[in-house]
Design a protein around this motif. Structure first.
Motif, short mmCIF file in Angstrom:
data_model
loop_
_atom_site.label_atom_id
_atom_site.label_comp_id
_atom_site.label_asym_id
_atom_site.label_seq_id
_atom_site.Cartn_x
_atom_site.Cartn_y
_atom_site.Cartn_z
N PHE A 165 0.82 -1.22 0.00
CA PHE A 165 0.00 0.00 0.00
C PHE A 165 0.85 1.26 0.00
CE2 PHE A 165 0.29 -1.34 4.50
CZ PHE A 165 0.87 -0.23 5.06
N VAL A 166 2.16 1.15 0.21
CA VAL A 166 3.06 2.31 0.12
C VAL A 166 3.44 2.47 -1.35
CG1 VAL A 166 5.23 3.33 0.88
CG2 VAL A 166 3.90 1.90 2.44
N GLN A 167 2.64 3.20 -2.08
CA GLN A 167 2.81 3.32 -3.52
C GLN A 167 3.14 4.75 -3.92
OE1 GLN A 167 -0.41 1.73 -5.79
NE2 GLN A 167 -0.55 -0.15 -4.61
N PRO A 168 4.06 4.91 -4.86
CA PRO A 168 4.30 6.24 -5.43
C PRO A 168 3.17 6.61 -6.39
CG PRO A 168 5.69 4.61 -6.50
CD PRO A 168 4.97 3.89 -5.40
N HIS A 169 3.34 7.71 -7.08
CA HIS A 169 2.26 8.16 -7.96
C HIS A 169 2.05 7.17 -9.11
CE1 HIS A 169 5.42 9.47 -10.75
NE2 HIS A 169 6.00 10.04 -9.71
N PRO A 170 0.82 6.99 -9.53
CA PRO A 170 0.51 6.04 -10.61
C PRO A 170 1.26 6.41 -11.89
CG PRO A 170 -1.49 6.82 -9.52
CD PRO A 170 -0.36 7.68 -9.04
N PRO A 171 1.69 5.44 -12.68
CA PRO A 171 1.42 4.00 -12.54
C PRO A 171 2.58 3.25 -11.89
CG PRO A 171 2.27 4.43 -14.72
CD PRO A 171 2.29 5.74 -13.99
N PHE A 172 3.40 3.93 -11.13
CA PHE A 172 4.64 3.32 -10.63
C PHE A 172 4.41 2.61 -9.30
CE2 PHE A 172 5.77 7.14 -13.07
CZ PHE A 172 6.47 6.54 -14.11
N HIS A 173 5.16 1.54 -9.11
CA HIS A 173 5.20 0.80 -7.86
C HIS A 173 6.65 0.72 -7.40
CE1 HIS A 173 1.01 -0.72 -7.93
NE2 HIS A 173 1.16 -0.59 -9.24
N VAL A 174 6.85 0.44 -6.14
CA VAL A 174 8.21 0.31 -5.62
C VAL A 174 8.78 -1.02 -6.11
CG1 VAL A 174 9.65 0.28 -3.57
CG2 VAL A 174 7.57 1.66 -3.61
N PHE A 175 9.98 -0.95 -6.67
CA PHE A 175 10.63 -2.11 -7.29
C PHE A 175 11.88 -2.47 -6.49
CE2 PHE A 175 13.86 -3.67 -10.38
CZ PHE A 175 13.22 -4.83 -10.80
N LEU A 249 -5.87 -0.64 10.31
CA LEU A 249 -5.60 0.80 10.32
C LEU A 249 -6.76 1.53 9.64
CD1 LEU A 249 -3.68 3.34 10.50
CD2 LEU A 249 -2.87 2.68 8.24
N TYR A 250 -7.28 2.54 10.32
CA TYR A 250 -8.34 3.39 9.76
C TYR A 250 -7.82 4.81 9.63
CZ TYR A 250 -11.42 -0.45 11.17
OH TYR A 250 -12.00 -1.68 11.33
N THR A 251 -8.03 5.42 8.47
CA THR A 251 -7.67 6.83 8.27
C THR A 251 -8.91 7.61 7.90
OG1 THR A 251 -7.17 6.65 5.91
CG2 THR A 251 -5.39 6.11 7.44
N SER A 252 -8.94 8.88 8.27
CA SER A 252 -10.13 9.70 8.01
C SER A 252 -10.13 10.33 6.63
CB SER A 252 -10.22 10.80 9.07
OG SER A 252 -9.08 11.64 9.03
N GLY A 253 -9.01 10.25 5.91
CA GLY A 253 -8.94 10.83 4.57
C GLY A 253 -7.51 11.12 4.17
N GLY A 254 -7.35 11.75 3.01
CA GLY A 254 -6.02 12.07 2.52
C GLY A 254 -5.38 10.93 1.77
N ARG A 255 -4.08 11.08 1.46
CA ARG A 255 -3.36 10.06 0.71
C ARG A 255 -2.66 9.05 1.63
NH1 ARG A 255 -2.25 14.80 -2.49
NH2 ARG A 255 -3.02 14.55 -4.62
N PRO A 257 -1.56 6.23 4.10
CA PRO A 257 -0.11 6.01 4.10
C PRO A 257 0.52 5.74 2.74
CG PRO A 257 -1.21 3.99 4.73
CD PRO A 257 -2.29 5.00 4.50
N THR A 258 -0.25 5.86 1.65
CA THR A 258 0.39 5.83 0.34
C THR A 258 1.07 7.17 0.12
OG1 THR A 258 0.06 5.34 -1.99
CG2 THR A 258 -1.64 6.63 -0.89
N ILE A 259 1.64 7.40 -1.04
CA ILE A 259 2.40 8.64 -1.26
C ILE A 259 1.61 9.61 -2.13
CG2 ILE A 259 4.57 9.61 -2.10
CD1 ILE A 259 5.83 6.86 -1.64
N TRP A 260 1.31 9.18 -3.35
CA TRP A 260 0.58 10.07 -4.25
C TRP A 260 -0.68 9.38 -4.77
CZ3 TRP A 260 6.10 10.29 -5.29
CH2 TRP A 260 6.67 11.48 -4.86
N GLY A 261 -1.36 8.68 -3.89
CA GLY A 261 -2.57 8.00 -4.32
C GLY A 261 -3.78 8.91 -4.25
N GLU A 262 -4.93 8.30 -4.36
CA GLU A 262 -6.18 9.04 -4.30
C GLU A 262 -6.46 9.47 -2.86
OE1 GLU A 262 -10.94 8.22 -5.25
OE2 GLU A 262 -9.40 6.73 -5.75
N GLN A 348 4.60 12.55 6.64
CA GLN A 348 4.79 11.30 5.90
C GLN A 348 6.27 11.10 5.55
OE1 GLN A 348 2.08 10.78 2.75
NE2 GLN A 348 2.74 8.72 2.28
N LEU A 349 6.72 9.89 5.66
CA LEU A 349 8.07 9.54 5.24
C LEU A 349 8.09 9.47 3.72
CD1 LEU A 349 10.92 8.81 6.14
CD2 LEU A 349 10.21 6.41 6.23
#
Length: 587
Positions: A165-175, A249-255, A257-262, A348-349
């Motif tokens: 779930f720790v993803q950079p901006h689409p369409p990239f994933h951590v490699f 883990l529940y979050t109220s909104g924002g991106r 713990p991903t980085i540049w997601g929805e 955010q890290l």
């Protein structure tokens, strides 16, 4: 009733008098409340004056004003203990607060902060303040094994990888890019340590139509070190079984713990350990004002509470530099908020970006990068490293150690990275034709190595290449020494060979890069005025870029015969998108 109040105060003062024998101020306090009972208010005012005299004579000079304001605060019926305004509780409150302050001042982590207590905004400390923000993160127990739906998860020191779930901006994933080689670019004795890492990206899932660009950069996802995670958990009284246990883990909104997601509320299964390791930055940024407010809210010590409130309202830093959240928690041991509330306020890290130091077209699925270990001094005088550069050095040293012990074949070393959009200035504005002047200091010289490789590989290249490389001592920290004009398997056209000048600031002529730019002004002028000529600048610090710009303006005035104002306009034109004769990357 008033007489009883005074007698009570006298009895309290006598007890304090015994604790501070021979103290003239305590004697004044006693007499003010017993010998002169003109009125209760008079006794209070006299006692307050005595408290201020007492505070002004204390050993800890930085606390004088704080104690003075405490005494005034008490005299206004705003007792720290919550009791009502009376002559019988002013002195007990004052001495209690003073003792709490002295205990805090004797705490080594608090001493290391060097807080300027006399600069706190006391009027705001003792008034109603903006409450800390609402909690945005919460955890609930989970019976799901969070590792099973997340096969990429790995916490191996040699092969670290974040949760999916720790993803950079689409369409990239951590490699997980395998590490092929590590070498040190600096010699023992250099002030800063710099390494070169070679990565295998032959299996990187590039989207169709994308490629790796010369002069481009890629992101590295650094984890927080385990020892610091355990330190934070200990300071927040978090048991190890809660640290590793599966949680929802529940979050109220924002991106996050991903980085540049929805931006949206999230619910996912993970652990507090992985959130602290990959998603929360509690080391590289100072505590926020909101975090100070949160700590003040949970402080069980009135003195700590009001100092934390004061810190939350300071517009400028009034304590030591390089203070982390961990330092503050150690300095204020009576404030222990819940882990979810702390995580809610942590930034955010984020990934760190590194330039590609070779020509990707020549690499055949191999990328190289250079990094310098960033070091700074913590408030206690201890040496600390940057989150990412410290992580990279640990991986590099583990790799070199395994090579020396001939165990590298049994281990898989990988780096969590991703391509990114590669829209940095060098990737967008590199041109192979025409003369180039490459100006860099320290690790800022790294991307230019790929520029020269591209020029050497092009048999039809036109124009010369000049390199001005800044370092402290050529024998210790000249990066890529002897590698600039050699590419195995490619031609050695003398017209394409780069001419290199090394500028040493602490050896030889002891000059800076801007001095060399002025000294070789004719080359700079000829390159930038050539039809296809360009100057590229790369380095750390705005001051560095500013000095180079001043030097280029001096060259423009000397060889262009113009005024300083005209030179400034010309420099701005050279940096404009419609022209781009002077391209820079500065961090």
């Amino acid at each position: 009733m008033f007489r009883g109040s005074v007698q009570t105060s006298f009895g309290v003062c006598q007890s304090y008098f015994k604790n501070y024998p021979g103290n003239e101020t305590c004697s004044i306090i006693t007499r003010s409340l017993f010998t002169f009972p003109v009125s209760e208010n008079y006794s209070i005012r006299t006692g307050v004056r005595a408290c201020r005299q007492y505070s002004s004579r204390r050993k800890y000079s930085t606390a004088k004003r704080f104690l003075s304001h405490i005494s005034y605060h008490l005299s206004q019926g705003k007792s720290l203990s919550g009791s009502s305004h009376s002559a019988s509780n002013i002195l007990p409150s004052f001495f209690s607060v003073n003792e709490q302050l002295q205990t805090l001042l004797r705490n080594p982590p608090f001493q290391n902060l060097h807080i300027k207590l006399d600069e706190l905004k006391y009027d705001e400390c003792f008034s109603n303040l903006t409450p800390s923000p609402d909690k945005k993160v919460s955890f609930a127990p989970s019976t799901v094994n969070f590792a099973s739906p997340d096969p990429l998860l790995s916490d191996s020191p040699t092969n670290p990888h974040p949760p999916s779930f720790v993803q950079p901006h689409p369409p990239f994933h951590v490699f997980a890019a395998p590490i092929l080689d590590v070498r040190s670019l600096t010699n023992p004795g250099a002030i800063k340590r710099t390494y070169n890492i070679t990565l295998d990206i032959s299996k990187y899932p590039l989207k169709e139509g994308n490629d790796w660009k010369i002069g481009g950069s890629f992101g590295v996802m650094p984890p927080n070190p385990d020892n610091e995670i355990f330190r934070l958990a200990h300071l927040l009284n978090l048991p190890s079984n809660d640290l590793y246990a599966p949680k929802t883990l529940y979050t109220s909104g924002g991106r996050w713990p991903t980085i540049w997601g929805e931006e949206k509320p999230r619910s996912l299964t993970t652990s507090i350990y992985h959130i602290l390791k990959w998603c929360s930055d509690f080391l590289s940024r100072p505590p926020s004002k909101d975090l100070y407010r949160l700590l003040a809210k949970y402080s069980k010590n009135p003195v700590e509470h009001h100092i934390l409130l004061g810190l939350s309202n300071c517009s400028q830093n009034i304590c030591s530099e390089n203070v982390s959240v961990l330092d503050i928690l150690e300095a204020f041991p009576n404030s222990r908020p819940s882990i979810d509330e702390v995580i809610s306020l942590l930034p955010q890290l984020m990934p760190r970006w590194y330039s590609i130091s070779n020509d990707p077209d020549l690499g055949n699925g191999v990328l190289e990068m250079a990094f310098t270990v960033q070091e700074f001094t913590g408030p206690g005088g201890q040496t600390r490293t940057g989150v990412c550069s410290g992580f990279l050095e640990n991986v590099a040293l583990d790799y070199l150690k395994s090579v020396q012990s001939d165990t590298s074949k049994n281990k898989k070393f990988a780096l969590p990275m991703f391509r990114g959009v590669q829209q940095n200035p060098f990737a967008k504005e590199f041109h192979n034709d025409g003369p180039m002047c490459l100006i860099g200091a320290g690790v800022g010289i790294a991307p230019f190595r790929g520029f020269v490789q591209r020029r050497l590989a092009n048999a039809a290249c036109t124009g010369k290449v000049w390199i001005i490389q800044g370092c402290r001592d050529q024998t210790l920290d000249e990066l890529y020494h002897g590698e600039w004009n050699t590419i195995p398997g490619h031609h050695t056209n003398p017209k394409c060979r780069a001419k290199k000048l090394v500028v040493e600031s602490r050896n030889g002529k002891r000059e800076y890069v801007q001095d060399a730019v002025r000294r070789h002004g004719k080359v700079i002028w000829d390159v930038i005025n050539h039809k296809n000529g360009r100057i590229y600048l790369c380095g750390s610090g705005k001051a560095f870029a500013l000095e180079i710009e001043k030097a280029i303006m001096d060259v423009t005035m000397k060889y262009g015969g113009c005024t300083k104002e005209e030179a400034a306009r010309q420099l701005k034109y050279w940096q404009s998108p419609i022209n781009y004769k002077f391209v820079k990357e500065v961090w």
